[in-house]
Scaffold this motif. Structure first.
Motif, PDB file in Angstrom:
ATOM      1  N   ASN A   1      -1.237  76.637  32.881  1.00 49.13           N
ATOM      2  CA  ASN A   1      -0.671  75.986  31.694  1.00 49.13           C
ATOM      3  C   ASN A   1      -1.109  76.673  30.410  1.00 49.13           C
ATOM      4  N   LEU A   2      -0.244  76.609  29.406  1.00 46.79           N
ATOM      5  CA  LEU A   2      -0.556  77.051  28.053  1.00 46.79           C
ATOM      6  C   LEU A   2      -0.080  75.951  27.118  1.00 46.79           C
ATOM      7  N   VAL A   3      -0.963  75.476  26.243  1.00 45.99           N
ATOM      8  CA  VAL A   3      -0.601  74.439  25.274  1.00 45.99           C
ATOM      9  C   VAL A   3      -0.769  75.015  23.876  1.00 45.99           C
ATOM     10  N   VAL A   4       0.312  74.954  23.080  1.00 38.97           N
ATOM     11  CA  VAL A   4       0.290  75.420  21.692  1.00 38.97           C
ATOM     12  C   VAL A   4       0.845  74.280  20.846  1.00 38.97           C
ATOM     13  N   GLY A   5      -0.028  73.569  20.151  1.00 38.46           N
ATOM     14  CA  GLY A   5       0.406  72.410  19.367  1.00 38.46           C
ATOM     15  C   GLY A   5       0.954  71.344  20.299  1.00 38.46           C
ATOM     16  N   THR A   6       2.163  70.872  20.023  1.00 40.12           N
ATOM     17  CA  THR A   6       2.780  69.879  20.906  1.00 40.12           C
ATOM     18  C   THR A   6       3.623  70.533  21.991  1.00 40.12           C
ATOM     19  N   ARG A   7       3.833  71.811  21.896  1.00 39.17           N
ATOM     20  CA  ARG A   7       4.649  72.534  22.871  1.00 39.17           C
ATOM     21  C   ARG A   7       3.742  73.095  23.961  1.00 39.17           C
ATOM     22  N   SER A   8       4.196  73.035  25.199  1.00 42.13           N
ATOM     23  CA  SER A   8       3.410  73.613  26.280  1.00 42.13           C
ATOM     24  C   SER A   8       4.318  74.341  27.263  1.00 42.13           C
ATOM     25  N   TYR A   9       3.717  75.261  27.989  1.00 44.41           N
ATOM     26  CA  TYR A   9       4.414  76.075  28.977  1.00 44.41           C
ATOM     27  C   TYR A   9       3.656  75.978  30.287  1.00 44.41           C
ATOM     28  N   GLN A  10       4.373  76.098  31.389  1.00 42.74           N
ATOM     29  CA  GLN A  10       3.733  76.066  32.696  1.00 42.74           C
ATOM     30  C   GLN A  10       4.366  77.130  33.573  1.00 42.74           C
ATOM     31  N   LEU A  11       3.505  77.903  34.215  1.00 44.12           N
ATOM     32  CA  LEU A  11       3.955  78.899  35.178  1.00 44.12           C
ATOM     33  C   LEU A  11       3.722  78.320  36.559  1.00 44.12           C
ATOM     34  N   LEU A  12       4.781  78.143  37.333  1.00 47.17           N
ATOM     35  CA  LEU A  12       4.705  77.635  38.701  1.00 47.17           C
ATOM     36  C   LEU A  12       4.981  78.783  39.660  1.00 47.17           C
ATOM     37  N   ILE A  13       4.125  78.938  40.644  1.00 43.35           N
ATOM     38  CA  ILE A  13       4.310  79.968  41.668  1.00 43.35           C
ATOM     39  C   ILE A  13       4.336  79.260  43.015  1.00 43.35           C
ATOM     40  N   THR A  14       5.416  79.445  43.759  1.00 43.59           N
ATOM     41  CA  THR A  14       5.542  78.827  45.073  1.00 43.59           C
ATOM     42  C   THR A  14       5.821  79.895  46.117  1.00 43.59           C
ATOM     43  N   LYS A  15       5.317  79.676  47.309  1.00 42.17           N
ATOM     44  CA  LYS A  15       5.583  80.597  48.420  1.00 42.17           C
ATOM     45  C   LYS A  15       5.892  79.759  49.643  1.00 42.17           C
ATOM     46  N   LEU A  16       7.136  79.802  50.053  1.00 42.74           N
ATOM     47  CA  LEU A  16       7.548  79.111  51.258  1.00 42.74           C
ATOM     48  C   LEU A  16       7.259  80.001  52.460  1.00 42.74           C
ATOM     49  N   PRO A  17       6.981  79.423  53.611  1.00 44.32           N
ATOM     50  CA  PRO A  17       6.654  80.240  54.789  1.00 44.32           C
ATOM     51  C   PRO A  17       7.723  81.260  55.160  1.00 44.32           C
ATOM     52  N   LYS A  18       8.985  80.952  54.913  1.00 39.23           N
ATOM     53  CA  LYS A  18      10.057  81.877  55.286  1.00 39.23           C
ATOM     54  C   LYS A  18      10.246  83.005  54.257  1.00 39.23           C
ATOM     55  N   ASP A  19       9.671  82.861  53.058  1.00 32.05           N
ATOM     56  CA  ASP A  19       9.827  83.862  52.004  1.00 32.05           C
ATOM     57  C   ASP A  19       8.843  85.006  52.184  1.00 32.05           C
ATOM     58  N   GLU A  20       9.311  86.222  51.903  1.00 28.56           N
ATOM     59  CA  GLU A  20       8.424  87.375  51.967  1.00 28.56           C
ATOM     60  C   GLU A  20       7.514  87.427  50.745  1.00 28.56           C
ATOM     61  N   PHE A  21       8.062  87.115  49.558  1.00 31.95           N
ATOM     62  CA  PHE A  21       7.307  87.156  48.310  1.00 31.95           C
ATOM     63  C   PHE A  21       7.370  85.794  47.625  1.00 31.95           C
ATOM     64  N   PRO A  22       6.346  85.449  46.835  1.00 35.23           N
ATOM     65  CA  PRO A  22       6.374  84.172  46.116  1.00 35.23           C
ATOM     66  C   PRO A  22       7.396  84.181  44.983  1.00 35.23           C
ATOM     67  N   THR A  23       7.819  82.983  44.600  1.00 31.44           N
ATOM     68  CA  THR A  23       8.754  82.793  43.499  1.00 31.44           C
ATOM     69  C   THR A  23       7.989  82.211  42.316  1.00 31.44           C
ATOM     70  N   ALA A  24       8.260  82.747  41.125  1.00 32.30           N
ATOM     71  CA  ALA A  24       7.620  82.267  39.906  1.00 32.30           C
ATOM     72  C   ALA A  24       8.679  81.646  38.997  1.00 32.30           C
ATOM     73  N   MET A  25       8.305  80.552  38.338  1.00 31.33           N
ATOM     74  CA  MET A  25       9.201  79.910  37.377  1.00 31.33           C
ATOM     75  C   MET A  25       8.379  79.532  36.149  1.00 31.33           C
ATOM     76  N   LEU A  26       8.888  79.916  34.990  1.00 27.84           N
ATOM     77  CA  LEU A  26       8.247  79.560  33.721  1.00 27.84           C
ATOM     78  C   LEU A  26       8.992  78.376  33.131  1.00 27.84           C
ATOM     79  N   LEU A  27       8.251  77.296  32.850  1.00 33.05           N
ATOM     80  CA  LEU A  27       8.832  76.075  32.299  1.00 33.05           C
ATOM     81  C   LEU A  27       8.310  75.830  30.901  1.00 33.05           C
TER      82      LEU A  27
END
Length: 133
Positions: A81-107
């Motif tokens: 997580n990154l919090v700047v004032g009232t705004r914040s960002y979150q980087l989520l990284i998920t790896k499903l067993p069937k996936d070769e590489f993890p997936t990243a999502m910035l929120l």
């Protein structure tokens, strides 16, 4: 006259195929840099969301990676997580067993009670070190 419907169908299929192969919107370099810096891996975006404002790009570009929280694991998900004032960002990284590489999502969270808005999504691959000569 009989060939006209076939010709129209072929033209429509061609236009549909062209629309599907158009390149995705470019992910801003600030977003790619943040995801690579926090995760330590190479980020290959597959989806860029148009909700990124100039303010977001400026905040993400000027905030050092050191201001992001440490990566924390929860089940098959890792987040930071990154919090700047009232705004914040979150980087989520998920790896499903069937996936070769993890997936990243910035929120992005505009306010503490707002729903998350996706900024970018893509695959994380190991960084390739240049071979010494």
């Amino acid at each position: 006259m009989k060939g006209l419907p076939i010709l129209l169908a072929l033209l429509l299929m061609g236009a549909s195929a062209e629309a599907q192969t158009k390149p995705a919107t470019l992910t801003p370099p600030a977003v790619v840099s943040v995801i690579e810096g926090v995760s330590g891996k190479r980020f290959l975006p597959d989806t860029a969301i148009a909700t990124l404002s100039e303010e977001d790009e400026t905040l993400l570009a000027k905030e050092p990676i050191a201001n992001w929280g440490l990566l924390q694991e929860s089940g098959n998900m890792t987040y930071s997580n990154l919090v700047v004032g009232t705004r914040s960002y979150q980087l989520l990284i998920t790896k499903l067993p069937k996936d070769e590489f993890p997936t990243a999502m910035l929120l992005r969270f505009v306010t503490p009670k707002s729903k998350p808005e996706p900024i970018a999504r893509g695959v994380l691959k190991p960084k390739v070190e240049p071979t010494p000569k």
